[in-house]
Design an enzyme around this catalytic site. Structure first.
Site, PDB file in Angstrom:
ATOM      1  N   TYR A  43      17.755  29.099   8.758  1.00 49.09           N
ATOM      2  CA  TYR A  43      16.443  29.811   9.235  1.00 49.09           C
ATOM      3  C   TYR A  43      16.504  29.619  10.560  1.00 49.09           C
ATOM      4  O   TYR A  43      16.504  28.720  11.518  1.00 49.09           O
ATOM      5  CB  TYR A  43      15.224  29.259   8.751  1.00 49.09           C
ATOM      6  CG  TYR A  43      14.948  29.361   7.269  1.00 49.09           C
ATOM      7  CD1 TYR A  43      14.725  30.671   6.863  1.00 49.09           C
ATOM      8  CD2 TYR A  43      14.979  28.462   6.200  1.00 49.09           C
ATOM      9  CE1 TYR A  43      14.713  31.112   5.394  1.00 49.09           C
ATOM     10  CE2 TYR A  43      14.736  28.860   4.968  1.00 49.09           C
ATOM     11  CZ  TYR A  43      14.430  30.098   4.360  1.00 49.09           C
ATOM     12  OH  TYR A  43      14.287  30.246   3.246  1.00 49.09           O
TER      13      TYR A  43
ATOM     14  N   LYS B 269       0.850  -1.196  -0.015  1.00 50.05           N
ATOM     15  CA  LYS B 269       0.064  -0.028  -0.053  1.00 50.05           C
ATOM     16  C   LYS B 269       0.975   1.229   0.067  1.00 50.05           C
ATOM     17  O   LYS B 269       2.038   1.236   0.265  1.00 50.05           O
ATOM     18  CB  LYS B 269      -1.011   0.094   1.018  1.00 50.05           C
ATOM     19  CG  LYS B 269      -0.147   0.265   2.647  1.00 50.05           C
ATOM     20  CD  LYS B 269      -1.192  -0.123   3.707  1.00 50.05           C
ATOM     21  CE  LYS B 269      -0.435  -0.178   4.934  1.00 50.05           C
ATOM     22  NZ  LYS B 269      -1.347  -0.885   6.281  1.00 50.05           N
TER      23      LYS B 269
HETATM   24  C1  LIG Z   1      -0.507  -1.665   6.717  1.00 49.09           C
HETATM   25  C2  LIG Z   1      -0.999  -3.004   7.224  1.00 49.09           C
HETATM   26  C3  LIG Z   1      -0.210  -4.307   7.570  1.00 49.09           C
HETATM   27  C4  LIG Z   1       1.045  -4.222   7.446  1.00 49.09           C
HETATM   28  O1  LIG Z   1       1.624  -3.559   8.696  1.00 49.09           O
HETATM   29  P1  LIG Z   1       3.229  -3.519   9.039  1.00 49.09           P
HETATM   30  O2  LIG Z   1       3.216  -3.088  10.527  1.00 49.09           O
HETATM   31  O3  LIG Z   1       3.873  -2.538   7.700  1.00 49.09           O
HETATM   32  O4  LIG Z   1       3.731  -4.910   8.721  1.00 49.09           O
HETATM   33  C5  LIG Z   1      -0.785  -5.346   7.805  1.00 49.09           C
HETATM   34  N1  LIG Z   1      -2.176  -5.515   7.995  1.00 49.09           N
HETATM   35  C6  LIG Z   1      -3.065  -4.356   7.781  1.00 49.09           C
HETATM   36  C7  LIG Z   1      -4.664  -4.629   7.900  1.00 49.09           C
HETATM   37  C8  LIG Z   1      -2.542  -3.218   7.265  1.00 49.09           C
HETATM   38  O5  LIG Z   1      -3.283  -2.373   7.117  1.00 49.09           O
END
Ligand SMILES: *Cc1c(COP(=O)(O)O)cnc(C)c1O
Length: 361
Positions: free
Chosen positions: A255, A35
């Site tokens: 800055y 994702k």
């Molecule tokens: C993003 C997500 C994961 C992966 O999580 P990580 O901490 O990056 O391993 C697993 N399950 C769900 C439902 C998620 O949304």
């Protein structure tokens, strides 16, 4: 000359991390979570590289899933939050996407749809994180209604942990216990483990693990753990020195004049800033590598530039390479100095930074 700022993506390291993940839980299947553009690493190239091995891919929405389908990915793809409106069910059907059902609203959409092919559903229990999922009291009813529905095929039961990164916290086992009690009797595959649970809580493996961040290298755990040591950083965020300044005692930098030189020193200006996704919150002392030598950020990060202490690298000159994070500078360290986590640093890298792939199979 073009701006020297880029994120180099080591595709072999990504493949190696997936294989290591599978070796931790050899009897499970894995949803490679890609994702948010593979946590900023580029979902299409990495998914294509892993397509022969990945049991499934996990994404946050249909747009992300369709991008993978359009690039030729035929692996199962799981929509980790399901659909946001019923109109998406046409895409789910056409592209054989797997949807999470976490709410009564989504359940109704599924039950009242009339697809030509049965849906595969991942039904989510809220075992204590209190973000998405059915309450324990409603979970079995939700399952029964899906099970009885003629256009629902396979059902996988899932939950998500709130504190699996805290290796001494029994909360994960409590969530797992509730999940076991409700889900394990229903004769469906089960899925609970994100990266921290995959690394630290083998009891949570079930049938499907869902590793995300670990595929990109960083350990999300709160302590060093043997299971994470083989993980390799996938992204190297790099740039170069574009100016070298000789400052005297009492002169300040950038800055807000946040840093004032205690003595005469050389300061390097690097072509990267918060406009590229480098955290503006990075404090003085945040590590950075100059020509491979560890040094530190000094002065406030600006949009297109930041400044580094050249004291440890007396011969540093314009054009020398800078690693912001990668194999020399751990992204977790930068995150600690910036009051954030590797997840946010990765997904914050902006469009201005070209992603350059090395080791594509
Ligand atoms: C993003 C997500 C994961 C992966 O999580 P990580 O901490 O990056 O391993 C697993 N399950 C769900 C439902 C998620 O949304």
């Amino acid at each position: 000359m073009t701006r020297p700022t880029r994120a180099v993506i080591d595709v072999q390291a990504f493949l190696s991390n997936y294989r290591h993940t599978k070796s931790l839980a050899p009897d499970t299947r894995a949803v490679a979570v890609v994702k948010a553009n593979a946590y900023g690493h580029g979902a299409v190239p990495l998914s294509l590289a892993l397509a022969h091995e990945a049991d499934a891919f996990g994404v946050a929405c249909t747009e992300e899933a369709l991008e993978l389908r359009a690039s030729g990915i035929v692996n199962p793809i799981i929509l980790l939050e399901g659909v946001f409106e019923p109109a998406e069910l046409a895409d789910v059907e056409q592209h054989r996407l797997i949807q999470v059902v976490h709410s009564h609203v989504q359940l109704k959409w599924v039950l009242t749809a009339s697809p030509k092919r049965p849906y595969t559903i991942w039904l989510k229990l809220d075992s204590g994180m209190h973000r998405l999922g059915f309450d324990p009291e409603a979970f079995i009813d939700a399952y029964e209604s899906l099970h009885a529905c003629p256009h629902v095929g396979d059902i996988v039961l899932m939950t998500h942990f709130a504190q699996a990164d805290e290796t001494e916290n029994n909360r994960t086992l409590e969530q797992l216990e509730l999940f076991r009690r409700l889900a394990y009797g229903l004769n469906c595959p089960v899925s609970a483990a994100n990266s921290p649970a995959t690394l630290a809580w083998p009891a949570a493996y079930g049938d499907w693990i869902r590793p995300g961040i670990m595929l990109y290298g960083p350990s999300p755990l709160d302590r060093d753990h043997i299971s994470a040591r083989a993980l390799r950083p996938v992204m190297r965020l790099e740039s170069a020195l574009i100016a070298v300044r000789e400052l005297t005692a009492g002169e300040s930098i950038g800055y807000g004049a946040r840093y004032t030189c205690a003595q005469a020193m050389r300061v390097g200006v690097v072509a990267i800033g918060y406009g590229d996704g480098y955290p503006r919150h990075a404090i003085d002392g945040t590590p950075v590598a100059v020509k491979g030598v560890r040094s530190q950020i000094i002065g406030r990060v600006s949009m297109d530039m930041l400044t580094v202490d050249l004291t440890p690298v007396p011969d540093a000159k314009v054009g020398d390479p800078i690693e912001l994070w990668g194999s020399r500078i751990s992204v977790n360290d930068v995150a600690r100095f910036s009051d954030t986590i590797a997840y946010e640093l990765f997904t914050g890298v902006t469009r201005r930074v070209p992603l350059v792939y090395e080791g594509t199979p």
